[in-house]
Design a protein around this motif. Sequence first.
Motif, PDB file in Angstrom:
ATOM      1  N   SER A  62      -8.787  10.524  -0.476  1.00 31.52           N
ATOM      2  CA  SER A  62      -7.550  10.281   0.257  1.00 31.52           C
ATOM      3  C   SER A  62      -6.472   9.752  -0.683  1.00 31.52           C
ATOM      4  O   SER A  62      -6.762   9.011  -1.623  1.00 31.52           O
ATOM      5  CB  SER A  62      -7.777   9.261   1.363  1.00 31.52           C
ATOM      6  OG  SER A  62      -8.690   9.752   2.296  1.00 31.52           O
ATOM      7  N   VAL A  63      -5.243  10.141  -0.391  1.00 30.71           N
ATOM      8  CA  VAL A  63      -4.092   9.646  -1.142  1.00 30.71           C
ATOM      9  C   VAL A  63      -3.149   8.987  -0.143  1.00 30.71           C
ATOM     10  O   VAL A  63      -2.855   9.552   0.906  1.00 30.71           O
ATOM     11  CB  VAL A  63      -3.376  10.788  -1.897  1.00 30.71           C
ATOM     12  CG1 VAL A  63      -2.140  10.268  -2.598  1.00 30.71           C
ATOM     13  CG2 VAL A  63      -4.321  11.451  -2.878  1.00 30.71           C
ATOM     14  N   ALA A  64      -2.695   7.799  -0.480  1.00 31.71           N
ATOM     15  CA  ALA A  64      -1.810   7.052   0.410  1.00 31.71           C
ATOM     16  C   ALA A  64      -0.433   6.901  -0.222  1.00 31.71           C
ATOM     17  O   ALA A  64      -0.282   6.974  -1.446  1.00 31.71           O
ATOM     18  CB  ALA A  64      -2.396   5.683   0.704  1.00 31.71           C
ATOM     19  N   LYS A  65       0.551   6.707   0.630  1.00 24.79           N
ATOM     20  CA  LYS A  65       1.918   6.475   0.194  1.00 24.79           C
ATOM     21  C   LYS A  65       2.398   5.192   0.854  1.00 24.79           C
ATOM     22  O   LYS A  65       1.981   4.845   1.954  1.00 24.79           O
ATOM     23  CB  LYS A  65       2.812   7.639   0.609  1.00 24.79           C
ATOM     24  CG  LYS A  65       4.264   7.477   0.194  1.00 24.79           C
ATOM     25  CD  LYS A  65       5.032   8.752   0.426  1.00 24.79           C
ATOM     26  CE  LYS A  65       6.504   8.616   0.121  1.00 24.79           C
ATOM     27  NZ  LYS A  65       6.796   8.301  -1.264  1.00 24.79           N
ATOM     28  N   GLN A 110      -2.016   3.013   7.903  1.00 25.63           N
ATOM     29  CA  GLN A 110      -3.227   2.242   7.655  1.00 25.63           C
ATOM     30  C   GLN A 110      -2.985   0.742   7.652  1.00 25.63           C
ATOM     31  O   GLN A 110      -3.846  -0.028   8.051  1.00 25.63           O
ATOM     32  CB  GLN A 110      -3.826   2.645   6.299  1.00 25.63           C
ATOM     33  CG  GLN A 110      -4.225   4.099   6.220  1.00 25.63           C
ATOM     34  CD  GLN A 110      -5.336   4.409   7.185  1.00 25.63           C
ATOM     35  OE1 GLN A 110      -6.405   3.816   7.129  1.00 25.63           O
ATOM     36  NE2 GLN A 110      -5.099   5.335   8.096  1.00 25.63           N
ATOM     37  N   SER A 111      -1.808   0.325   7.164  1.00 28.59           N
ATOM     38  CA  SER A 111      -1.527  -1.100   7.073  1.00 28.59           C
ATOM     39  C   SER A 111      -0.031  -1.308   6.860  1.00 28.59           C
ATOM     40  O   SER A 111       0.714  -0.372   6.591  1.00 28.59           O
ATOM     41  CB  SER A 111      -2.313  -1.746   5.923  1.00 28.59           C
ATOM     42  OG  SER A 111      -1.874  -1.209   4.685  1.00 28.59           O
ATOM     43  N   ALA A 112       0.370  -2.569   6.995  1.00 27.45           N
ATOM     44  CA  ALA A 112       1.759  -2.936   6.723  1.00 27.45           C
ATOM     45  C   ALA A 112       1.768  -4.339   6.131  1.00 27.45           C
ATOM     46  O   ALA A 112       0.965  -5.189   6.507  1.00 27.45           O
ATOM     47  CB  ALA A 112       2.601  -2.880   7.988  1.00 27.45           C
ATOM     48  N   TRP A 113       2.660  -4.549   5.212  1.00 29.69           N
ATOM     49  CA  TRP A 113       2.805  -5.835   4.556  1.00 29.69           C
ATOM     50  C   TRP A 113       4.218  -6.322   4.810  1.00 29.69           C
ATOM     51  O   TRP A 113       5.186  -5.590   4.585  1.00 29.69           O
ATOM     52  CB  TRP A 113       2.533  -5.680   3.061  1.00 29.69           C
ATOM     53  CG  TRP A 113       2.763  -6.919   2.263  1.00 29.69           C
ATOM     54  CD1 TRP A 113       2.132  -8.117   2.405  1.00 29.69           C
ATOM     55  CD2 TRP A 113       3.684  -7.067   1.185  1.00 29.69           C
ATOM     56  NE1 TRP A 113       2.603  -9.009   1.480  1.00 29.69           N
ATOM     57  CE2 TRP A 113       3.566  -8.390   0.719  1.00 29.69           C
ATOM     58  CE3 TRP A 113       4.588  -6.227   0.570  1.00 29.69           C
ATOM     59  CZ2 TRP A 113       4.325  -8.892  -0.334  1.00 29.69           C
ATOM     60  CZ3 TRP A 113       5.348  -6.717  -0.475  1.00 29.69           C
ATOM     61  CH2 TRP A 113       5.210  -8.036  -0.923  1.00 29.69           C
ATOM     62  N   VAL A 114       4.356  -7.550   5.314  1.00 35.21           N
ATOM     63  CA  VAL A 114       5.680  -8.124   5.545  1.00 35.21           C
ATOM     64  C   VAL A 114       6.216  -8.581   4.193  1.00 35.21           C
ATOM     65  O   VAL A 114       5.728  -9.544   3.600  1.00 35.21           O
ATOM     66  CB  VAL A 114       5.632  -9.294   6.546  1.00 35.21           C
ATOM     67  CG1 VAL A 114       7.024  -9.881   6.737  1.00 35.21           C
ATOM     68  CG2 VAL A 114       5.049  -8.837   7.876  1.00 35.21           C
ATOM     69  N   LEU A 117       9.261  -4.310   5.991  1.00 33.79           N
ATOM     70  CA  LEU A 117       7.829  -4.003   5.947  1.00 33.79           C
ATOM     71  C   LEU A 117       7.546  -2.931   4.906  1.00 33.79           C
ATOM     72  O   LEU A 117       8.314  -1.969   4.782  1.00 33.79           O
ATOM     73  CB  LEU A 117       7.343  -3.487   7.291  1.00 33.79           C
ATOM     74  CG  LEU A 117       7.512  -4.365   8.509  1.00 33.79           C
ATOM     75  CD1 LEU A 117       7.235  -3.584   9.776  1.00 33.79           C
ATOM     76  CD2 LEU A 117       6.599  -5.557   8.412  1.00 33.79           C
ATOM     77  N   LYS A 118       6.448  -3.083   4.195  1.00 29.65           N
ATOM     78  CA  LYS A 118       5.921  -2.020   3.346  1.00 29.65           C
ATOM     79  C   LYS A 118       4.760  -1.419   4.120  1.00 29.65           C
ATOM     80  O   LYS A 118       3.766  -2.083   4.381  1.00 29.65           O
ATOM     81  CB  LYS A 118       5.479  -2.548   1.996  1.00 29.65           C
ATOM     82  CG  LYS A 118       6.655  -2.961   1.145  1.00 29.65           C
ATOM     83  CD  LYS A 118       6.247  -3.230  -0.267  1.00 29.65           C
ATOM     84  CE  LYS A 118       7.493  -3.547  -1.087  1.00 29.65           C
ATOM     85  NZ  LYS A 118       7.180  -3.667  -2.499  1.00 29.65           N
ATOM     86  N   VAL A 119       4.941  -0.178   4.535  1.00 32.68           N
ATOM     87  CA  VAL A 119       3.974   0.508   5.393  1.00 32.68           C
ATOM     88  C   VAL A 119       3.173   1.501   4.555  1.00 32.68           C
ATOM     89  O   VAL A 119       3.749   2.326   3.842  1.00 32.68           O
ATOM     90  CB  VAL A 119       4.701   1.247   6.549  1.00 32.68           C
ATOM     91  CG1 VAL A 119       3.724   1.981   7.421  1.00 32.68           C
ATOM     92  CG2 VAL A 119       5.517   0.251   7.378  1.00 32.68           C
ATOM     93  N   THR A 120       1.847   1.423   4.629  1.00 30.91           N
ATOM     94  CA  THR A 120       0.956   2.334   3.912  1.00 30.91           C
ATOM     95  C   THR A 120       0.396   3.357   4.876  1.00 30.91           C
ATOM     96  O   THR A 120      -0.089   3.018   5.949  1.00 30.91           O
ATOM     97  CB  THR A 120      -0.202   1.541   3.271  1.00 30.91           C
ATOM     98  OG1 THR A 120       0.332   0.525   2.422  1.00 30.91           O
ATOM     99  CG2 THR A 120      -1.118   2.470   2.471  1.00 30.91           C
ATOM    100  N   PHE A 121       0.508   4.627   4.490  1.00 31.93           N
ATOM    101  CA  PHE A 121      -0.035   5.698   5.331  1.00 31.93           C
ATOM    102  C   PHE A 121      -0.689   6.755   4.473  1.00 31.93           C
ATOM    103  O   PHE A 121      -0.360   6.902   3.281  1.00 31.93           O
ATOM    104  CB  PHE A 121       1.056   6.324   6.215  1.00 31.93           C
ATOM    105  CG  PHE A 121       2.192   6.940   5.466  1.00 31.93           C
ATOM    106  CD1 PHE A 121       2.213   8.295   5.189  1.00 31.93           C
ATOM    107  CD2 PHE A 121       3.254   6.161   5.023  1.00 31.93           C
ATOM    108  CE1 PHE A 121       3.275   8.878   4.492  1.00 31.93           C
ATOM    109  CE2 PHE A 121       4.323   6.738   4.335  1.00 31.93           C
ATOM    110  CZ  PHE A 121       4.324   8.098   4.075  1.00 31.93           C
ATOM    111  N   LEU A 122      -1.656   7.462   5.055  1.00 34.28           N
ATOM    112  CA  LEU A 122      -2.371   8.511   4.335  1.00 34.28           C
ATOM    113  C   LEU A 122      -1.566   9.802   4.347  1.00 34.28           C
ATOM    114  O   LEU A 122      -0.977  10.171   5.369  1.00 34.28           O
ATOM    115  CB  LEU A 122      -3.743   8.764   4.960  1.00 34.28           C
ATOM    116  CG  LEU A 122      -4.725   7.608   4.904  1.00 34.28           C
ATOM    117  CD1 LEU A 122      -6.023   7.994   5.614  1.00 34.28           C
ATOM    118  CD2 LEU A 122      -5.006   7.192   3.479  1.00 34.28           C
ATOM    119  N   LEU A 123      -1.560  10.487   3.213  1.00 35.38           N
ATOM    120  CA  LEU A 123      -0.913  11.792   3.133  1.00 35.38           C
ATOM    121  C   LEU A 123      -1.834  12.840   3.751  1.00 35.38           C
ATOM    122  O   LEU A 123      -3.065  12.746   3.638  1.00 35.38           O
ATOM    123  CB  LEU A 123      -0.587  12.152   1.695  1.00 35.38           C
ATOM    124  CG  LEU A 123       0.404  11.227   0.984  1.00 35.38           C
ATOM    125  CD1 LEU A 123       0.583  11.662  -0.474  1.00 35.38           C
ATOM    126  CD2 LEU A 123       1.752  11.213   1.697  1.00 35.38           C
TER     127      LEU A 123
END
Length: 67
Positions: free
Chosen positions: A2-5, A36-40, A59-65
Amino acid sequence: MSVAKVTEISSASTQSFEDAITRGIQRASRTVHGIQSAWVNEQSVVVNDNQVTEWRVNLKVTFLLDE
């Protein structure tokens, strides 16, 4: 494999930081899939007449490509 952005978004609420976070994730999920996650990253408030009137978050939001 998996690759996330990670993407950064801003959100605001007249209720609380928690509500600003929830609103931001809900809005982002309409166009970004696989969150997948979020960082404040940052929090701030707007003050009018000595009262907090708006809560803001970045927010920095991480999601899978998609494969």
